[in-house]
Scaffold this motif. Sequence first.
Motif, PDB file in Angstrom:
ATOM      1  N   LYS A   5     -20.392  17.008  17.761  1.00  0.00           N
ATOM      2  CA  LYS A   5     -19.523  17.002  18.933  1.00  0.00           C
ATOM      3  C   LYS A   5     -20.078  16.077  20.009  1.00  0.00           C
ATOM      4  CE  LYS A   5     -16.107  18.539  21.505  1.00  0.00           C
ATOM      5  NZ  LYS A   5     -14.699  18.233  21.188  1.00  0.00           N
ATOM      6  N   VAL A   6     -21.403  16.109  20.201  1.00  0.00           N
ATOM      7  CA  VAL A   6     -22.038  15.244  21.201  1.00  0.00           C
ATOM      8  C   VAL A   6     -21.803  13.775  20.871  1.00  0.00           C
ATOM      9  CG1 VAL A   6     -24.266  14.489  22.120  1.00  0.00           C
ATOM     10  CG2 VAL A   6     -23.781  16.921  21.878  1.00  0.00           C
ATOM     11  N   ASP A   7     -22.063  13.397  19.616  1.00  0.00           N
ATOM     12  CA  ASP A   7     -21.884  11.996  19.220  1.00  0.00           C
ATOM     13  C   ASP A   7     -20.444  11.543  19.391  1.00  0.00           C
ATOM     14  OD1 ASP A   7     -24.535  11.731  18.626  1.00  0.00           O
ATOM     15  OD2 ASP A   7     -24.315  12.031  16.479  1.00  0.00           O
ATOM     16  N   LYS A   8     -19.515  12.439  19.122  1.00  0.00           N
ATOM     17  CA  LYS A   8     -18.114  12.094  19.281  1.00  0.00           C
ATOM     18  C   LYS A   8     -17.772  11.850  20.748  1.00  0.00           C
ATOM     19  CE  LYS A   8     -13.475  13.596  17.990  1.00  0.00           C
ATOM     20  NZ  LYS A   8     -12.659  14.646  17.347  1.00  0.00           N
ATOM     21  N   LEU A   9     -18.320  12.686  21.646  1.00  0.00           N
ATOM     22  CA  LEU A   9     -18.068  12.514  23.075  1.00  0.00           C
ATOM     23  C   LEU A   9     -18.720  11.245  23.603  1.00  0.00           C
ATOM     24  CD1 LEU A   9     -18.416  16.142  24.503  1.00  0.00           C
ATOM     25  CD2 LEU A   9     -16.332  14.884  23.931  1.00  0.00           C
ATOM     26  N   LEU A  10     -19.920  10.923  23.105  1.00  0.00           N
ATOM     27  CA  LEU A  10     -20.579   9.694  23.538  1.00  0.00           C
ATOM     28  C   LEU A  10     -19.785   8.467  23.114  1.00  0.00           C
ATOM     29  CD1 LEU A  10     -24.343  10.530  22.847  1.00  0.00           C
ATOM     30  CD2 LEU A  10     -23.172  10.414  25.052  1.00  0.00           C
ATOM     31  N   LEU A  11     -19.217   8.513  21.905  1.00  0.00           N
ATOM     32  CA  LEU A  11     -18.401   7.401  21.447  1.00  0.00           C
ATOM     33  C   LEU A  11     -17.146   7.268  22.308  1.00  0.00           C
ATOM     34  CD1 LEU A  11     -17.982   5.142  19.449  1.00  0.00           C
ATOM     35  CD2 LEU A  11     -16.911   6.754  17.889  1.00  0.00           C
ATOM     36  N   LYS A  12     -16.553   8.409  22.682  1.00  0.00           N
ATOM     37  CA  LYS A  12     -15.382   8.371  23.561  1.00  0.00           C
ATOM     38  C   LYS A  12     -15.748   7.826  24.938  1.00  0.00           C
ATOM     39  CE  LYS A  12     -12.226  11.844  21.699  1.00  0.00           C
ATOM     40  NZ  LYS A  12     -11.419  13.059  22.011  1.00  0.00           N
ATOM     41  N   LEU A  13     -16.955   8.129  25.394  1.00  0.00           N
ATOM     42  CA  LEU A  13     -17.411   7.615  26.682  1.00  0.00           C
ATOM     43  C   LEU A  13     -17.434   6.096  26.687  1.00  0.00           C
ATOM     44  CD1 LEU A  13     -18.812   7.830  29.486  1.00  0.00           C
ATOM     45  CD2 LEU A  13     -20.979   7.984  28.246  1.00  0.00           C
ATOM     46  N   VAL A  14     -18.045   5.502  25.653  1.00  0.00           N
ATOM     47  CA  VAL A  14     -18.157   4.046  25.629  1.00  0.00           C
ATOM     48  C   VAL A  14     -16.818   3.387  25.360  1.00  0.00           C
ATOM     49  CG1 VAL A  14     -20.552   4.195  24.897  1.00  0.00           C
ATOM     50  CG2 VAL A  14     -18.780   3.912  23.183  1.00  0.00           C
ATOM     51  N   GLU A  15     -15.866   4.133  24.814  1.00  0.00           N
ATOM     52  CA  GLU A  15     -14.521   3.593  24.589  1.00  0.00           C
ATOM     53  C   GLU A  15     -13.575   3.914  25.747  1.00  0.00           C
ATOM     54  OE1 GLU A  15     -13.360   5.332  20.869  1.00  0.00           O
ATOM     55  OE2 GLU A  15     -14.208   3.670  19.716  1.00  0.00           O
ATOM     56  N   ASN A  16     -14.105   4.547  26.800  1.00  0.00           N
ATOM     57  CA  ASN A  16     -13.305   4.894  27.973  1.00  0.00           C
ATOM     58  C   ASN A  16     -12.149   5.823  27.609  1.00  0.00           C
ATOM     59  OD1 ASN A  16     -12.638   4.868  30.701  1.00  0.00           O
ATOM     60  ND2 ASN A  16     -11.313   3.066  30.496  1.00  0.00           N
ATOM     61  N   ARG A  17     -12.415   6.845  26.774  1.00  0.00           N
ATOM     62  CA  ARG A  17     -11.351   7.743  26.322  1.00  0.00           C
ATOM     63  C   ARG A  17     -11.656   9.214  26.619  1.00  0.00           C
ATOM     64  NH1 ARG A  17     -10.250   8.551  21.345  1.00  0.00           N
ATOM     65  NH2 ARG A  17     -12.207   7.881  20.380  1.00  0.00           N
ATOM     66  N   LEU A  18     -12.633   9.486  27.486  1.00  0.00           N
ATOM     67  CA  LEU A  18     -12.972  10.874  27.776  1.00  0.00           C
ATOM     68  C   LEU A  18     -11.913  11.539  28.656  1.00  0.00           C
ATOM     69  CD1 LEU A  18     -16.808  10.933  28.586  1.00  0.00           C
ATOM     70  CD2 LEU A  18     -15.658  12.023  26.665  1.00  0.00           C
ATOM     71  N   SER A  19     -11.522  12.745  28.285  1.00  0.00           N
ATOM     72  CA  SER A  19     -10.637  13.532  29.139  1.00  0.00           C
ATOM     73  C   SER A  19     -11.482  14.190  30.231  1.00  0.00           C
ATOM     74  CB  SER A  19      -9.925  14.604  28.318  1.00  0.00           C
ATOM     75  OG  SER A  19     -10.848  15.578  27.862  1.00  0.00           O
ATOM     76  N   GLU A  20     -10.807  14.779  31.217  1.00  0.00           N
ATOM     77  CA  GLU A  20     -11.524  15.444  32.308  1.00  0.00           C
ATOM     78  C   GLU A  20     -12.370  16.596  31.768  1.00  0.00           C
ATOM     79  OE1 GLU A  20     -10.553  17.743  36.531  1.00  0.00           O
ATOM     80  OE2 GLU A  20      -9.003  16.584  35.492  1.00  0.00           O
TER      81      GLU A  20
END
Length: 381
Positions: A5-20
Amino acid sequence: MNQTKVDKLLLKLVENRLSEQETEALSEWLKSEENQNYFHEYVKINHLLNSEQHFGNADRLLDTIKPSKKRFNATVVLKYAAVLLVLIGSTLFFKNVLFSTQDSVPPAPVVRNNQIRPGVNSAVLTLGDGKEVALGKGADYTTETLNAKEDKIVYVPKQGKTSQMEYNYLSVPRGGQFSLLLSDSTKVWLNSESKLKYPVDFVPGQSREVYLLYGEAYFEVASSERNHGDDFKVYHNEQEVRVLGTEFNVNAYGNEPEVLTTLVEGKVTVRNGDQSFKINPGQQSRLDLESGKMHVSEVDVFSETSWKSGVFSFKKKRLKEIMRTLSRWYDMEVIFENKSLEEKRFKGVLRKNQSIEDVLSVIMSSSLNSYEINDKTVILK
C-alpha cells in the motif's frame, strides 16, 4: 499500512494522483523517522521525482508532518536530487550514485546507423466483422460503441440488455503500448507485443470474461457491485484469474518460461488445471510452462508493474531477462557475444523514453564491458 500500500501511494505521489484521503494516510505514515528514511531511499533509487510539479507536491505533503528531533530534511534531499537530474542527466546520475564505477576504462561502444527508438502508443483494433483499424498518434476512430484516441480506447455501454456477445481484439506490436476502458469501467493497460480479446459489452448475470492471448496486461477491475454482482475473469491458455474487483498484472509472453500473475490490491484466485491458489496483495503466482506446476511467492510489486507508469524497474534481474523486456519495447534484436553476460544481474530503474544508448550506458556501468549497435541489432560484449 502494509508495504504494498505504501509503495502504491508513493507512486501516486510522484504521478500527482493522490486523493485527499490518500495524502492524509501518507502524511501519517511519514511521521515515523524510519518511514522517512525509506522515503529518502525510494526517491534515491527510483529517481522518479523529476519535475517541479512533483516536487511541489512532495513539499506540501512533507510540510504537514510534525518535525521530529532527528528528522532529516527530505525536502532538501529531493530538491538536490532534482538539480542533479536536470543538470547532469539520469544516465550520469545512475553511473556515479547508484552503481560502483569500474577501475579500468571499458572499450568505447560502436554505433552504426542506429535505428532503435523507444516505443510509442500504437495498436491494431480488430472489430467483430474482421475490419482492422490502426491506432496511434493522429489516428482517432469513433463508432456507436467506442471512441479511440491516440493512446486509449473507451467503450460505451449499450442501452438495454446485451443478448449476443460481440468480441473485439486489440493487438499491440513490439515497440508499442496502449490502454482501454471496457464497457464495465474496467481499465486495461497492454504492454508491447500483447493481444487481448474482449467483448464490446458484457451480459448482465454472467461472468465478465476477457482473454489475454499473449503478452502482458495490467487490470484495474471495476467492482462486481457496480456490475450486477458479476465476477471478472482473465484467461490465458489453461490459466484462469478470477476476481470481484481489484488490480493485478499478468505477464504471459510466449518467449518467457513462466506466466506471472502479480496482485496489487484486493484478492484473486488463480487456477490452472486442478491447481488453485488464492493470492494476496504483494504476492505473485508463477506458472512454470514446462512442468505445469504453480507456486506463490512475495514480490516487489513496483518492479513487476512499473512498466505501466513509464519506467522499467529491475531488482537484480538477469541480463538475459532484462534484454527480452527491452527488446520488446525498443523493437530490436539482442545478441550476447559474450554468453556469460546472460547470467549477470543488474539493479536499476530506467525511464522508458530514454534512448537505447543511454539505457545501455547505464547497464554498462555495472554489467557490461561494451556494446555495439548496428541498425536495429544490439551486440553485448
